[in-house]
Write a protein that holds these residues in place. Structure first.
Motif, PDB file in Angstrom:
ATOM      1  N   ASP A  33       0.863  -1.189   0.000  1.00 48.06           N
ATOM      2  CA  ASP A  33       0.000   0.000   0.000  1.00 48.06           C
ATOM      3  C   ASP A  33       0.895   1.232   0.000  1.00 48.06           C
ATOM      4  OD1 ASP A  33       0.833   0.147   2.655  1.00 48.06           O
ATOM      5  OD2 ASP A  33      -1.164   0.028   3.516  1.00 48.06           O
ATOM      6  N   ASP A  34       0.431   2.339   0.566  1.00 49.25           N
ATOM      7  CA  ASP A  34       1.217   3.572   0.562  1.00 49.25           C
ATOM      8  C   ASP A  34       2.094   3.700   1.795  1.00 49.25           C
ATOM      9  OD1 ASP A  34      -0.949   3.865   2.265  1.00 49.25           O
ATOM     10  OD2 ASP A  34      -1.327   5.963   1.735  1.00 49.25           O
ATOM     11  N   HIS A  62      -4.008  -0.985   3.860  1.00 56.25           N
ATOM     12  CA  HIS A  62      -5.245  -0.565   3.201  1.00 56.25           C
ATOM     13  C   HIS A  62      -5.832  -1.690   2.354  1.00 56.25           C
ATOM     14  CE1 HIS A  62      -5.076   3.703   4.127  1.00 56.25           C
ATOM     15  NE2 HIS A  62      -3.810   3.746   3.770  1.00 56.25           N
ATOM     16  N   LEU A  64      -8.441  -1.018  -0.448  1.00 55.89           N
ATOM     17  CA  LEU A  64      -9.198  -0.011  -1.196  1.00 55.89           C
ATOM     18  C   LEU A  64      -9.210  -0.468  -2.648  1.00 55.89           C
ATOM     19  CD1 LEU A  64     -10.575   2.661  -1.785  1.00 55.89           C
ATOM     20  CD2 LEU A  64      -8.356   3.814  -1.591  1.00 55.89           C
ATOM     21  N   TRP A  65     -10.302  -1.078  -3.046  1.00 54.44           N
ATOM     22  CA  TRP A  65     -10.324  -1.781  -4.326  1.00 54.44           C
ATOM     23  C   TRP A  65     -10.141  -0.825  -5.495  1.00 54.44           C
ATOM     24  CZ3 TRP A  65      -9.359  -6.401  -3.159  1.00 54.44           C
ATOM     25  CH2 TRP A  65      -9.377  -7.405  -4.139  1.00 54.44           C
ATOM     26  N   GLY A  66      -9.287  -1.256  -6.434  1.00 55.68           N
ATOM     27  CA  GLY A  66      -8.926  -0.424  -7.569  1.00 55.68           C
ATOM     28  C   GLY A  66      -7.649   0.353  -7.332  1.00 55.68           C
ATOM     29  N   MET A  67      -7.207   0.420  -6.090  1.00 53.14           N
ATOM     30  CA  MET A  67      -5.948   1.090  -5.758  1.00 53.14           C
ATOM     31  C   MET A  67      -5.029   0.157  -4.970  1.00 53.14           C
ATOM     32  SD  MET A  67      -5.310   4.769  -3.847  1.00 53.14           S
ATOM     33  CE  MET A  67      -6.109   5.643  -5.205  1.00 53.14           C
ATOM     34  N   TYR A  68      -5.556  -0.399  -3.879  1.00 50.59           N
ATOM     35  CA  TYR A  68      -4.803  -1.362  -3.064  1.00 50.59           C
ATOM     36  C   TYR A  68      -5.675  -2.605  -2.941  1.00 50.59           C
ATOM     37  CZ  TYR A  68      -2.456   3.001  -1.878  1.00 50.59           C
ATOM     38  OH  TYR A  68      -1.810   4.218  -1.946  1.00 50.59           O
ATOM     39  N   ASP A  69      -5.509  -3.499  -3.928  1.00 50.61           N
ATOM     40  CA  ASP A  69      -6.383  -4.676  -4.021  1.00 50.61           C
ATOM     41  C   ASP A  69      -5.858  -5.800  -3.126  1.00 50.61           C
ATOM     42  OD1 ASP A  69      -7.714  -3.163  -5.875  1.00 50.61           O
ATOM     43  OD2 ASP A  69      -6.991  -4.281  -7.617  1.00 50.61           O
ATOM     44  N   SER A 130     -14.355   8.109   3.039  1.00 46.42           N
ATOM     45  CA  SER A 130     -13.817   9.261   2.325  1.00 46.42           C
ATOM     46  C   SER A 130     -13.633  10.440   3.279  1.00 46.42           C
ATOM     47  CB  SER A 130     -14.769   9.658   1.198  1.00 46.42           C
ATOM     48  OG  SER A 130     -14.432  10.930   0.669  1.00 46.42           O
TER      49      SER A 130
END
Length: 247
Positions: A33-34, A62, A64-69, A130
């Motif tokens: 992730d980040d 994380h 977060l689907w589409g970014m951290y799958d 969000s």
């Protein structure tokens, strides 16, 4: 499940967070992730948390689907890699993993399907939303988790500054059994003045049940030391309400 080592005494002269016992929000598994980009960065961050006085860590990558799958397999595989590195270095630390779930359509579908979740001790599940606008179905998704015997912990509510316009939103979540987790860096204005102001409001009104570092990178470590010395933590420590030590 976890490895046990002797706890290290915090470095003399540094503010200590040992009263918390455990950190339950961080991003320490390399490359998923980040947070920590590689294994050496992971170890650097863990050493830093150790010096701040933590006895154990539950890291929360994380999802977060589409970014951290991420999936349980990617997270638990990364956890084992870090554990083996800690063992090889003789570092004395208890290290586990859960996840920080972003409440979106993908997560709502996972909940509805009854998919198993990565949880903190006591079947607590860390969730975030969000920072710009509350998801329209946020409360419904959390209720779905509760029906499956999970206890939601709302990550860093002080970062959702839109909630200042509707304070009753958090009241409803608390009344319905959700817990709340403070990001330490909010106490020193790291996320901006509005987030600090909201954190102080939530502190005054006894919202917080947990405290997390949300540690992502080495630049956070000196800021965490500064936050550890904040007088705003005195109210939390003295309230007896913070539950980190029970993990």
């Amino acid at each position: 499940m976890f490895s046990f080592w002797k706890k290290k005494t915090p470095v003399a002269g540094k503010a200590s967070l040992n009263w918390l016992g455990a950190d339950m929000h961080s991003h320490l598994i390399p490359g998923i992730d980040d947070g920590a980009p590689d294994l050496e960065a992971s170890l650097t961050l863990i050493r830093g948390l150790r010096e701040l006085g933590y006895a154990k860590l539950y890291t929360t990558p994380h999802i977060l689907w589409g970014m951290y799958d991420n999936t349980p397999d990617t997270i638990l595989g990364g956890l084992e890699t870090v554990r083996q590195a800690l063992k090889a270095e003789g570092l004395e630390f208890e290290f586990g993993a859960a996840a920080e779930y972003f409440v979106d359509e993908h997560f709502a579908n996972e909940v509805q399907a009854g998919k198993p979740m990565l949880t903190l001790p006591g079947n607590h599940i860390l969730v975030e939303a969000s920072t710009y606008a509350a998801p329209f179905d946020f409360k419904e998704v959390l209720f779905g988790l509760q029906l499956q015997n999970y206890t939601p912990i709302i990550a860093h509510p002080e970062r959702y500054i839109y909630l200042k316009k509707d304070p009753s939103y958090l009241d409803d979540l608390r009344y319905n059994g959700c817990s709340f987790q403070l990001n330490l860096l909010a106490l020193i204005g790291h996320y901006g003045a509005l987030s600090k102001e909201l954190a102080e409001h939530l502190l005054r009104n006894d919202f917080y049940d947990f405290v997390g570092t949300d540690l992502h990178h080495a630049q956070h470590l000196p800021l965490l030391e500064k936050a550890a010395a904040s007088p705003l933590l005195d109210k939390l420590r003295d309230s007896g309400k913070i539950k980190n030590a029970g993990f």
